[in-house]
Design a protein around this motif. Structure first.
Motif, short mmCIF file in Angstrom:
data_model
loop_
_atom_site.label_atom_id
_atom_site.label_comp_id
_atom_site.label_asym_id
_atom_site.label_seq_id
_atom_site.Cartn_x
_atom_site.Cartn_y
_atom_site.Cartn_z
N THR A 183 0.82 -1.21 0.00
CA THR A 183 0.00 0.00 0.00
C THR A 183 0.85 1.25 0.00
O THR A 183 0.57 2.21 -0.74
CB THR A 183 -0.94 0.00 1.22
N ALA A 184 1.91 1.26 0.82
CA ALA A 184 2.78 2.44 0.89
C ALA A 184 3.44 2.71 -0.45
O ALA A 184 3.54 3.87 -0.90
CB ALA A 184 3.84 2.24 1.98
N ALA A 185 3.90 1.66 -1.13
CA ALA A 185 4.53 1.85 -2.43
C ALA A 185 3.54 2.33 -3.47
O ALA A 185 3.86 3.22 -4.29
CB ALA A 185 5.17 0.53 -2.88
N GLU A 186 2.33 1.78 -3.47
CA GLU A 186 1.33 2.21 -4.45
C GLU A 186 0.91 3.66 -4.20
O GLU A 186 0.67 4.41 -5.16
CB GLU A 186 0.10 1.29 -4.37
N VAL A 187 0.81 4.06 -2.95
CA VAL A 187 0.48 5.45 -2.64
C VAL A 187 1.59 6.38 -3.15
O VAL A 187 1.32 7.50 -3.61
CB VAL A 187 0.27 5.63 -1.11
N ALA A 188 2.84 5.91 -3.09
CA ALA A 188 3.97 6.70 -3.58
C ALA A 188 4.14 6.57 -5.09
O ALA A 188 5.14 7.05 -5.65
CB ALA A 188 5.24 6.26 -2.87
N HIS A 189 3.19 5.92 -5.79
CA HIS A 189 3.21 5.73 -7.24
C HIS A 189 4.45 4.97 -7.70
O HIS A 189 5.00 5.23 -8.78
CB HIS A 189 3.14 7.08 -7.97
N SER A 190 4.89 4.02 -6.86
CA SER A 190 5.97 3.12 -7.24
C SER A 190 5.43 1.70 -7.28
O SER A 190 4.22 1.49 -7.16
CB SER A 190 7.14 3.25 -6.26
N SER A 191 6.30 0.72 -7.43
CA SER A 191 5.86 -0.66 -7.61
C SER A 191 5.62 -1.34 -6.26
O SER A 191 6.56 -1.58 -5.49
CB SER A 191 6.91 -1.45 -8.40
N GLY A 192 4.37 -1.67 -5.99
CA GLY A 192 4.04 -2.40 -4.77
C GLY A 192 4.62 -3.80 -4.78
O GLY A 192 5.00 -4.33 -3.73
N VAL A 193 4.72 -4.41 -5.96
CA VAL A 193 5.27 -5.75 -6.07
C VAL A 193 6.73 -5.75 -5.65
O VAL A 193 7.18 -6.58 -4.84
CB VAL A 193 5.12 -6.29 -7.51
N LEU A 194 7.52 -4.81 -6.19
CA LEU A 194 8.94 -4.74 -5.83
C LEU A 194 9.12 -4.38 -4.36
O LEU A 194 10.08 -4.83 -3.73
CB LEU A 194 9.66 -3.72 -6.72
N ALA A 195 8.22 -3.57 -3.82
CA ALA A 195 8.31 -3.21 -2.40
C ALA A 195 8.16 -4.45 -1.52
O ALA A 195 8.94 -4.66 -0.58
CB ALA A 195 7.23 -2.19 -2.05
N VAL A 196 7.18 -5.29 -1.83
CA VAL A 196 6.96 -6.50 -1.04
C VAL A 196 8.14 -7.47 -1.20
O VAL A 196 8.61 -8.07 -0.22
CB VAL A 196 5.64 -7.19 -1.45
#
Length: 527
Positions: free
Chosen positions: A237-250
């Protein structure tokens, strides 16, 4: 899940969902008995169930897949993979996860633009971004039935961790290009860079914060498990809110925490967490593959003016492009590696031969990420229903054709394992001996005086001495294990009988020793 989140509707259909879970379990058990990858049977089973009249119509919300299912599945995969192997094969994993995904999307775009009426190049890229990532779960399920070289398993696992991110990035850019009618390459390059760098950065930051939270709270095993459930959702969620890749964040956060778990998780938390996550991913994977089959009637009803035969033909055409393209990419990766070994240091400069690239190329089954991406296309988007149907045909075709034939191909290829320096049993026996030697040396040198007076430490010293004296390769035989299991079974029966007959005996004590016997049986896997 239904399209509407009305509580009354959910409760009304609740028996159907419970029955669905039972069917999933039975199909997975049947798949194990038949030695077939369970995603294949689940998709076919869901497809068969969808034709039963009177059942609730399933409307899959893409947010259900992306937000609820995807983060924990990626997180568990990141904890399971070997960072050492991931780094060792980083070049070929990176090429398959990014370069091959882009080339696959490009190939699909060109073929769709040429053969499918009404498909622009941008729309073809959109379809390519949807169907380009192979599914990790399907390949992993097959690897349980057939043995492949360790490096091949590591490459497939590492690729599956990263290719979802690259394909979804392509999908997002293509979606914007179709909607706006323009593509500005330098803006796309900047956005791509931020999605990669930002996603990794957010994942590492959230992972570091959660590690500090674990250590600060001194939490018990139950709290630790709850925190591990929350962690991937916060990362995504934090990555998607920052308009980056949530997949790579996880993935990045999961790898960071997995490699530092000894700093903030107790042994109890790690044991219980492993069992919990194994069960959770078992249920989630079962549900998502069943959902794929159940959603077919809704997809077919949306085709509109496109005939069913033509839509099937388009799906088979794209499937062929994906299968052939991946095989060519696997052989191309070998050629590039053999050339580049003259200029840079590679993990293994030897040629893998002709068999290994074919097997890697044949592991391109598509799955839930592709379906979720297709479902997330806006309802008024041009050719949405056809894209959905083509995606379903690709998933079904690759799962059934490649999923059913891959075990046969692997068995008949008889792939050599270049990393196997000795039989696995000998390596394990040597490791056990060296571990016992180290423990005995540490005990004698650091706790020598205590060793003279502590009977328990003396027993441990005798155990490690005997373990060190055992010849290499000496392991408990299968008959010995079976005998010990029988003894443990009778010990359990004795404890339960004693608990029934002695009314004043504290049952918690009985449960404690029953858990001890369970641990003893688990230890048989390591002796």
């Amino acid at each position: 899940m239904p399209g509407s989140y009305d509580i009354a509707t959910v409760l009304e259909n609740f028996p159907f969902y419970v029955g669905l879970v039972v069917v999933i379990v039975l199909l997975i058990l049947l798949a194990k008995r038949l030695q077939v990858a369970y995603p294949v049977l689940l998709v076919i089973g869901g497809l068969a169930i969808s034709f039963i009249p009177g059942l609730p119509v399933l409307h899959i919300d893409p947010h259900l897949i992306f937000v609820i299912f995807l983060p924990p599945l990626l997180y568990e995969a990141a904890w399971s993979i070997s960072w050492k192997e991931l780094w060792r094969w980083r070049r070929i994993i990176g090429s398959f996860a990014f370069v091959v995904v882009f080339l696959t999307a490009l190939s699909v775009a060109l073929v769709a633009n040429y053969y499918i009426p009404g498909f622009s190049l941008a729309m073809g890229f959109l379809l390519g971004g949807i169907v380009s990532p192979p599914d990790a779960v399907s390949a992993g399920a097959i690897m349980r039935f057939v043995k492949v070289p360790m490096r091949m398993a590591s490459i497939l696992e590492g690729e599956s961790l990263l290719n979802d991110a690259s394909s979804l990035i392509i999908f997002r850019f293509a979606l914007i290009a179709v909607a706006t009618g323009q593509f500005i390459w330098y803006q796309a390059a900047l956005s791509f860079s931020w999605m990669v760098v930002g996603g990794i950065g957010v994942g590492l930051l959230v992972g570091w914060i959660f590690m500090k939270v674990h250590r600060f709270l001194h939490s018990d095993a139950n709290t630790d498990i709850v925190l591990t459930i929350v962690t991937p959702y916060v990362m995504y969620t934090a990555a998607e809110v920052a308009h980056s890749s949530g997949v790579l964040a996880v993935v990045a956060g999961g790898l960071f925490l997995a490699n530092n778990s000894h700093l903030f998780l107790s042994s109890t938390s790690r044991l219980r967490g492993f069992n919990f996550w194994e069960n959770l991913t078992f249920v989630l994977n079962g549900l998502v593959f069943m959902f794929i089959g159940l959603d077919l009637p809704e997809i077919v009803n949306g085709l509109g003016s496109v005939s069913l035969s033509a839509a099937i033909g388009y799906g088979l055409l794209i499937s062929a492009v994906l299968i052939v393209g991946r095989i060519l990419a696997a052989y191309g990766a070998v050629i590039v590696t053999l050339i580049m070994r003259n200029f840079i240091t590679v993990a293994d400069a030897r040629s893998p031969g002709l068999k290994a690239p074919l097997v890697i190329g044949w592991t391109g089954m598509r799955g839930v990420v592709s379906l979720a991406a297709a479902l997330s296309i806006p309802a008024d988007f041009p050719q949405r229903d056809l894209i959905l149907f083509i995606t379903f045909v690709v998933i079904l075709c690759t799962l059934v054709v490649q999923g059913l034939t891959l075990p046969f191909i692997i068995r008949n290829m008889r792939l050599p394992d270049p990393d196997a320096v000795a039989p696995e049993e000998e390596v394990e026996a040597l490791l056990r001996k060296q571990l016992a030697d180290y423990a005995l040396h540490h005990l004698e040198h650091k706790y020598g005086e205590l060793l003279q007076s502590d009977p328990t430490l003396q027993q441990m010293a005798v155990k490690w001495t005997n373990s060190s004296a055992v010849s290499d390769g000496a392991m408990m035989t299968a008959a010995g294990k079976e005998a010990y299991r029988d003894i443990l079974h009778h010990q359990r029966s004795w404890l339960r009988a004693k608990n029934r007959h002695e009314k004043l005996l504290n049952e918690e004590l009985i449960r404690k020793y029953l858990r001890y016997l369970d641990l003893e049986e688990e230890k048989l896997e390591f002796v």
